[in-house]
Design a protein around this motif. Structure first.
Motif, PDB file in Angstrom:
ATOM      1  N   VAL A 289      10.528 -24.432 -19.935  1.00 61.37           N
ATOM      2  CA  VAL A 289      10.582 -23.896 -21.461  1.00 61.37           C
ATOM      3  C   VAL A 289      10.333 -25.206 -22.157  1.00 61.37           C
ATOM      4  N   VAL A 290       9.048 -25.659 -22.582  1.00 62.48           N
ATOM      5  CA  VAL A 290       9.005 -26.657 -23.310  1.00 62.48           C
ATOM      6  C   VAL A 290       8.798 -26.199 -24.730  1.00 62.48           C
ATOM      7  N   ALA A 291       9.521 -26.654 -25.706  1.00 68.31           N
ATOM      8  CA  ALA A 291       9.473 -26.206 -26.835  1.00 68.31           C
ATOM      9  C   ALA A 291       9.019 -27.250 -27.874  1.00 68.31           C
ATOM     10  N   ASP A 292       8.186 -26.929 -29.004  1.00 63.67           N
ATOM     11  CA  ASP A 292       7.626 -27.807 -29.836  1.00 63.67           C
ATOM     12  C   ASP A 292       7.672 -27.037 -31.250  1.00 63.67           C
ATOM     13  N   GLY A 293       8.753 -27.147 -31.907  1.00 65.09           N
ATOM     14  CA  GLY A 293       9.017 -26.067 -33.039  1.00 65.09           C
ATOM     15  C   GLY A 293       9.043 -24.574 -32.481  1.00 65.09           C
ATOM     16  N   ASP A 294       8.032 -23.878 -32.926  1.00 66.23           N
ATOM     17  CA  ASP A 294       8.211 -22.574 -32.900  1.00 66.23           C
ATOM     18  C   ASP A 294       7.061 -22.273 -31.602  1.00 66.23           C
ATOM     19  N   ARG A 295       6.395 -23.300 -31.011  1.00 68.36           N
ATOM     20  CA  ARG A 295       5.434 -22.964 -29.877  1.00 68.36           C
ATOM     21  C   ARG A 295       6.024 -23.476 -28.755  1.00 68.36           C
ATOM     22  N   TYR A 296       5.686 -22.878 -27.482  1.00 72.61           N
ATOM     23  CA  TYR A 296       6.052 -23.161 -26.124  1.00 72.61           C
ATOM     24  C   TYR A 296       4.709 -23.711 -25.315  1.00 72.61           C
ATOM     25  N   LEU A 297       5.012 -24.628 -24.389  1.00 66.87           N
ATOM     26  CA  LEU A 297       3.879 -24.905 -23.472  1.00 66.87           C
ATOM     27  C   LEU A 297       3.617 -23.907 -22.550  1.00 66.87           C
ATOM     28  N   MET A 298       2.374 -23.493 -22.301  1.00 68.00           N
ATOM     29  CA  MET A 298       2.044 -22.156 -21.396  1.00 68.00           C
ATOM     30  C   MET A 298       0.919 -22.840 -20.754  1.00 68.00           C
ATOM     31  N   VAL A 299       0.474 -22.266 -19.470  1.00 65.74           N
ATOM     32  CA  VAL A 299      -0.388 -22.534 -18.513  1.00 65.74           C
ATOM     33  C   VAL A 299      -1.419 -21.196 -18.339  1.00 65.74           C
ATOM     34  N   GLU A 300      -2.469 -21.266 -18.344  1.00 71.20           N
ATOM     35  CA  GLU A 300      -3.401 -20.312 -17.925  1.00 71.20           C
ATOM     36  C   GLU A 300      -4.043 -20.565 -16.549  1.00 71.20           C
ATOM     37  N   GLU A 301      -3.650 -19.773 -15.672  1.00 68.61           N
ATOM     38  CA  GLU A 301      -3.825 -20.176 -14.155  1.00 68.61           C
ATOM     39  C   GLU A 301      -4.754 -18.978 -13.370  1.00 68.61           C
TER      40      GLU A 301
ATOM     41  N   PRO B 294       4.979 -23.965 -17.491  1.00 60.92           N
ATOM     42  CA  PRO B 294       4.609 -24.846 -16.262  1.00 60.92           C
ATOM     43  C   PRO B 294       5.855 -24.521 -14.985  1.00 60.92           C
ATOM     44  N   ALA B 295       5.314 -24.339 -14.098  1.00 57.91           N
ATOM     45  CA  ALA B 295       6.182 -23.918 -12.979  1.00 57.91           C
ATOM     46  C   ALA B 295       5.645 -23.996 -11.537  1.00 57.91           C
ATOM     47  N   GLY B 296       6.366 -24.105 -10.714  1.00 57.86           N
ATOM     48  CA  GLY B 296       5.984 -24.301  -9.151  1.00 57.86           C
ATOM     49  C   GLY B 296       6.971 -24.204  -8.151  1.00 57.86           C
ATOM     50  N   HIS B 297       6.547 -24.500  -6.850  1.00 55.04           N
ATOM     51  CA  HIS B 297       7.564 -24.485  -5.819  1.00 55.04           C
ATOM     52  C   HIS B 297       8.409 -25.757  -5.606  1.00 55.04           C
ATOM     53  N   LEU B 298       9.567 -25.827  -5.352  1.00 55.02           N
ATOM     54  CA  LEU B 298      10.149 -27.058  -4.968  1.00 55.02           C
ATOM     55  C   LEU B 298       9.881 -27.395  -3.392  1.00 55.02           C
TER      56      LEU B 298
ATOM     57  N   PRO C 101       8.931 -32.337 -25.060  1.00 56.51           N
ATOM     58  CA  PRO C 101       7.712 -33.087 -24.667  1.00 56.51           C
ATOM     59  C   PRO C 101       7.856 -34.300 -25.203  1.00 56.51           C
ATOM     60  N   ILE C 102       7.490 -35.322 -24.265  1.00 62.72           N
ATOM     61  CA  ILE C 102       7.555 -36.820 -24.603  1.00 62.72           C
ATOM     62  C   ILE C 102       6.169 -37.404 -24.807  1.00 62.72           C
ATOM     63  N   GLY C 103       5.142 -37.150 -23.947  1.00 63.15           N
ATOM     64  CA  GLY C 103       3.919 -37.484 -24.361  1.00 63.15           C
ATOM     65  C   GLY C 103       2.902 -36.975 -23.466  1.00 63.15           C
ATOM     66  N   HIS C 104       1.657 -36.901 -23.802  1.00 58.94           N
ATOM     67  CA  HIS C 104       0.498 -36.269 -23.324  1.00 58.94           C
ATOM     68  C   HIS C 104      -0.680 -37.222 -22.656  1.00 58.94           C
ATOM     69  N   ASP C 105      -1.375 -36.932 -21.502  1.00 61.50           N
ATOM     70  CA  ASP C 105      -2.237 -37.596 -21.125  1.00 61.50           C
ATOM     71  C   ASP C 105      -3.360 -36.728 -21.105  1.00 61.50           C
ATOM     72  N   PRO C 106      -4.436 -36.491 -22.057  1.00 63.07           N
ATOM     73  CA  PRO C 106      -5.390 -35.391 -22.084  1.00 63.07           C
ATOM     74  C   PRO C 106      -6.279 -35.717 -20.791  1.00 63.07           C
TER      75      PRO C 106
ATOM     76  N   TRP D  44      -0.510 -24.332 -26.284  1.00 68.87           N
ATOM     77  CA  TRP D  44       0.806 -24.120 -27.241  1.00 68.87           C
ATOM     78  C   TRP D  44       0.797 -22.880 -27.732  1.00 68.87           C
ATOM     79  N   LEU D  45       1.789 -21.775 -27.442  1.00 72.51           N
ATOM     80  CA  LEU D  45       1.703 -20.352 -28.078  1.00 72.51           C
ATOM     81  C   LEU D  45       3.063 -20.080 -28.730  1.00 72.51           C
ATOM     82  N   THR D  46       3.240 -19.238 -29.465  1.00 67.54           N
ATOM     83  CA  THR D  46       4.517 -18.649 -30.217  1.00 67.54           C
ATOM     84  C   THR D  46       5.017 -17.706 -29.136  1.00 67.54           C
ATOM     85  N   ARG D  47       6.283 -17.441 -29.449  1.00 71.90           N
ATOM     86  CA  ARG D  47       6.729 -16.450 -28.646  1.00 71.90           C
ATOM     87  C   ARG D  47       6.179 -15.182 -28.697  1.00 71.90           C
ATOM     88  N   THR D  48       5.799 -14.826 -29.909  1.00 72.75           N
ATOM     89  CA  THR D  48       4.891 -13.703 -30.467  1.00 72.75           C
ATOM     90  C   THR D  48       3.866 -13.480 -29.634  1.00 72.75           C
TER      91      THR D  48
END
Length: 161
Positions: free
Chosen positions: A20-32, A43-47, A98-103, A116-120
């Motif tokens: 759960v990566v929060a930036d204010g009221d937004r959360y980092l999500m992925v469409e996969e 952001p998630a995956g297997h150990l 979040p620390i930094g982004h490499d686009p 980045w999406l809000t909980r709503t």
């Protein structure tokens, strides 16, 4: 030498990590792309074999989003039976900042985009969410669930400390 019966198959759940990566009221999500359909996830995956849970969470977030994050807390451990494959999943959910982004960093092959999406906005995705653990972990984080990362121990190969 006596013949021993083969041991019964041992049940093994999928061990996964998520952030759960929060930036204010937004959360980092992925469409996969999952089994031919588009789904949203944190952001998630297997150990991976030989990897710590903390390292897996950092790696998966970077590979799926291009974001370097700093883990802050363990939010919880969730057990669920996947509706995608029917197997049991044990998921370790972490809070991260979040620390930094490499686009320019290429994302994992099945990832369409990171947003980045809000909980709503996340809740409005409904059945496009990959699992119920997504909102559960966000809601636990919003409710103040903060477990120290050192509750997760790791012994190096051979078990020596």
């Amino acid at each position: 030498m006596a013949d021993f019966p083969a041991p019964a198959e041992i049940w093994r759940p999928h061990v996964t990590v998520a952030c759960v990566v929060a930036d204010g009221d937004r959360y980092l999500m992925v469409e996969e792309r999952v089994n031919g359909r588009l789904a949203w996830n944190q952001p998630a995956g297997h150990l991976e074999d030989g990897e710590t849970l903390l390292a897996a969470a950092l790696r998966e977030t970077l590979e799926e989003t291009g974001w370097t994050v700093q883990l802050q807390h363990l939010i919880g451990v969730h057990q669920w039976r996947s509706t995608e494959h029917g197997d049991a999943v044990i998921r370790f959910s972490f809070a991260a900042r979040p620390i930094g982004h490499d686009p320019a960093r290429p994302l994992d092959a099945d990832i369409c985009r990171a947003s980045w999406l809000t909980r709503t906005e996340i809740a409005a995705l409904g059945d496009r969410l990959r699992s119920p653990m997504i909102l559960q972990s966000i809601d636990q984080w919003l409710a103040g669930r903060r477990l120290p990362l050192d509750v997760l121990g790791h012994l190096p190969e051979g078990g020596a400390s």
